[in-house]
Design a protein around this motif. Structure first.
Motif, PDB file in Angstrom:
ATOM      1  N   ARG A  43      60.208  38.165  63.119  1.00 21.03           N
ATOM      2  CA  ARG A  43      61.277  38.364  62.285  1.00 21.03           C
ATOM      3  C   ARG A  43      60.967  39.284  61.300  1.00 21.03           C
ATOM      4  O   ARG A  43      62.233  40.009  61.097  1.00 21.03           O
ATOM      5  N   PHE A  44      60.131  39.176  60.407  1.00 14.33           N
ATOM      6  CA  PHE A  44      59.999  40.415  59.560  1.00 14.33           C
ATOM      7  C   PHE A  44      59.581  41.700  60.305  1.00 14.33           C
ATOM      8  O   PHE A  44      60.163  42.662  59.762  1.00 14.33           O
ATOM      9  N   GLY A  45      58.970  41.847  61.230  1.00 19.50           N
ATOM     10  CA  GLY A  45      58.806  42.945  62.080  1.00 19.50           C
ATOM     11  C   GLY A  45      60.074  43.626  62.771  1.00 19.50           C
ATOM     12  O   GLY A  45      60.241  44.873  62.652  1.00 19.50           O
ATOM     13  N   LYS A  46      60.966  42.623  62.915  1.00 15.70           N
ATOM     14  CA  LYS A  46      62.290  43.074  63.491  1.00 15.70           C
ATOM     15  C   LYS A  46      62.976  44.032  62.535  1.00 15.70           C
ATOM     16  O   LYS A  46      63.779  45.020  62.726  1.00 15.70           O
ATOM     17  N   GLU A  47      62.494  43.496  61.284  1.00 18.93           N
ATOM     18  CA  GLU A  47      63.333  44.607  60.173  1.00 18.93           C
ATOM     19  C   GLU A  47      62.543  45.597  59.669  1.00 18.93           C
ATOM     20  O   GLU A  47      62.832  46.350  58.628  1.00 18.93           O
ATOM     21  N   GLY A  48      61.517  45.924  60.510  1.00 20.64           N
ATOM     22  CA  GLY A  48      60.757  47.227  60.465  1.00 20.64           C
ATOM     23  C   GLY A  48      59.599  46.990  59.437  1.00 20.64           C
ATOM     24  O   GLY A  48      58.908  48.122  59.001  1.00 20.64           O
ATOM     25  N   PHE A  49      59.039  45.725  58.997  1.00 18.97           N
ATOM     26  CA  PHE A  49      57.780  45.559  58.422  1.00 18.97           C
ATOM     27  C   PHE A  49      56.611  45.941  59.117  1.00 18.97           C
ATOM     28  O   PHE A  49      56.639  45.483  60.376  1.00 18.97           O
ATOM     29  N   GLN A  50      55.618  46.315  58.588  1.00 13.76           N
ATOM     30  CA  GLN A  50      54.255  46.392  58.953  1.00 13.76           C
ATOM     31  C   GLN A  50      53.963  44.989  58.652  1.00 13.76           C
ATOM     32  O   GLN A  50      53.784  44.630  57.651  1.00 13.76           O
ATOM     33  N   ILE A  51      53.126  44.247  59.824  1.00 13.04           N
ATOM     34  CA  ILE A  51      52.715  43.044  59.825  1.00 13.04           C
ATOM     35  C   ILE A  51      51.072  42.970  59.498  1.00 13.04           C
ATOM     36  O   ILE A  51      50.585  43.776  60.551  1.00 13.04           O
ATOM     37  N   VAL A  52      50.725  42.272  58.696  1.00 11.05           N
ATOM     38  CA  VAL A  52      49.128  42.232  58.726  1.00 11.05           C
ATOM     39  C   VAL A  52      48.813  40.646  58.795  1.00 11.05           C
ATOM     40  O   VAL A  52      49.156  39.866  58.075  1.00 11.05           O
ATOM     41  N   CYS A  53      48.429  40.391  59.781  1.00 14.22           N
ATOM     42  CA  CYS A  53      48.136  38.928  60.430  1.00 14.22           C
ATOM     43  C   CYS A  53      46.716  38.425  60.198  1.00 14.22           C
ATOM     44  O   CYS A  53      45.943  39.032  60.204  1.00 14.22           O
ATOM     45  N   ALA A  54      46.835  37.103  59.352  1.00 16.33           N
ATOM     46  CA  ALA A  54      45.555  36.666  59.080  1.00 16.33           C
ATOM     47  C   ALA A  54      45.238  35.399  59.543  1.00 16.33           C
ATOM     48  O   ALA A  54      46.155  34.526  59.280  1.00 16.33           O
ATOM     49  N   ALA A  55      44.289  35.162  60.080  1.00 15.83           N
ATOM     50  CA  ALA A  55      43.778  33.635  60.649  1.00 15.83           C
ATOM     51  C   ALA A  55      42.265  33.747  60.728  1.00 15.83           C
ATOM     52  O   ALA A  55      41.562  34.852  60.241  1.00 15.83           O
ATOM     53  N   ARG A  56      41.925  32.598  61.093  1.00 12.86           N
ATOM     54  CA  ARG A  56      40.322  32.358  60.637  1.00 12.86           C
ATOM     55  C   ARG A  56      39.656  33.087  62.190  1.00 12.86           C
ATOM     56  O   ARG A  56      38.349  33.256  61.774  1.00 12.86           O
ATOM     57  N   THR A  57      40.398  33.055  63.205  1.00 13.62           N
ATOM     58  CA  THR A  57      39.489  33.513  64.362  1.00 13.62           C
ATOM     59  C   THR A  57      40.111  34.898  64.959  1.00 13.62           C
ATOM     60  O   THR A  57      41.185  35.039  65.155  1.00 13.62           O
ATOM     61  N   GLN A  58      39.171  35.479  65.484  1.00 11.88           N
ATOM     62  CA  GLN A  58      39.634  36.653  66.281  1.00 11.88           C
ATOM     63  C   GLN A  58      40.383  36.546  67.477  1.00 11.88           C
ATOM     64  O   GLN A  58      41.366  37.201  67.889  1.00 11.88           O
ATOM     65  N   ASP A  59      39.929  35.294  68.166  1.00  9.15           N
ATOM     66  CA  ASP A  59      40.686  34.996  69.464  1.00  9.15           C
ATOM     67  C   ASP A  59      42.193  34.653  68.977  1.00  9.15           C
ATOM     68  O   ASP A  59      43.276  35.113  69.900  1.00  9.15           O
ATOM     69  N   THR A  60      42.545  33.943  67.924  1.00  5.80           N
ATOM     70  CA  THR A  60      43.860  33.688  67.579  1.00  5.80           C
ATOM     71  C   THR A  60      44.798  35.039  66.987  1.00  5.80           C
ATOM     72  O   THR A  60      45.827  35.617  67.436  1.00  5.80           O
ATOM     73  N   LEU A  61      43.893  35.907  66.583  1.00  5.08           N
ATOM     74  CA  LEU A  61      44.528  37.153  65.999  1.00  5.08           C
ATOM     75  C   LEU A  61      44.554  37.834  67.211  1.00  5.08           C
ATOM     76  O   LEU A  61      45.768  38.599  67.130  1.00  5.08           O
ATOM     77  N   ALA A  62      43.812  38.117  68.074  1.00  2.11           N
ATOM     78  CA  ALA A  62      44.145  38.894  69.469  1.00  2.11           C
ATOM     79  C   ALA A  62      45.380  38.620  70.001  1.00  2.11           C
ATOM     80  O   ALA A  62      46.122  39.484  70.501  1.00  2.11           O
TER      81      ALA A  62
END
Length: 216
Positions: free
Chosen positions: A20-39
């Motif tokens: 939703r925020f990306g749709k508005e042109g935001f650069q998104i920094v995703c944070a999670a505990r595991t690389q698998d989730t992030l990927a």
């Protein structure tokens, strides 16, 4: 381009808030505990045309959150929006749950949100611009007896959000929470996409401190 950090960027609410925020042109920094989730999340976001990167972060560790915030500032200049969406579920009776389990959940639900807010707020106050958004839960209003840790944590984070809102509003920094009163499930009123829309509406309007989403 504005930048949003999503702490707790999992496959449900996290990815939809990011979209939703990306749709508005935001650069998104995703944070999670595991690389698998992030990927998986970053791949899905890029498939939807969202600029996104993933950073490993354990929300129970202030050092991890601090590193995440500093890295984001180094890469993109500043944090415009922080979304704190981290939480865990552990079913137990309040008579059986251990203090250690309650502490673990409180660290993620409340202290992680506090740490994240304290780390991004100073720059936002200096700029007199920015937003901190926190995922709440109906258990924080009406306790769920099988989820004592979550109920205590969501009650705590709800009060934290109100205090942050009252403290930061005079500096034009907006703080709000979406309180999800029910089970998040796709194809229902509590579809993650609806949760994401509620977050963006709060951010856009910057008036109400809390939006309660109900399954009914």
């Amino acid at each position: 381009m504005k930048t949003a950090i999503i702490i707790g960027a999992g496959p449900g609410n996290g990815v939809e808030i990011s979209k939703r925020f990306g749709k508005e042109g935001f650069q998104i920094v995703c944070a999670a505990r595991t690389q698998d989730t992030l990927a998986a999340v970053v791949t899905e976001l890029k498939e939807h045309g969202v600029e996104a990167v993933g950073v490993e972060c354990d929300a129970s560790r202030r050092t991890d959150i601090a590193s995440l915030v500093e890295w984001t500032k180094e890469q993109y200049g500043q944090v415009d929006v922080l979304v704190y969406n981290a939480s865990i579920l552990y079913q137990s009776s309040v008579l059986d749950v251990s203090a250690e389990q309650i502490t673990k959940e409180f660290e993620i639900d409340v202290l992680g949100a506090l740490d994240a807010a304290q780390l991004v707020a100073p720059d936002m106050v200096e700029r007199k611009d920015g937003a901190i958004l926190i995922t709440g839960g109906g258990a924080g209003i009406h306790a769920i007896k099988s989820l004592p840790g979550l109920s205590i944590g969501k009650a705590g984070v709800r009060q934290l959000t109100h205090m942050l809102h009252d403290t930061l509003k005079e500096n034009n920094v907006y703080v709000g929470t979406v309180t999800i009163a029910g089970e998040v499930k796709r194809g229902t009123a509590l579809d993650p996409a609806n949760v994401a829309e509620a977050f963006y509406t709060l951010y856009s309007n910057r008036t109400d401190v809390e939006k309660v989403l109900s399954a009914e």
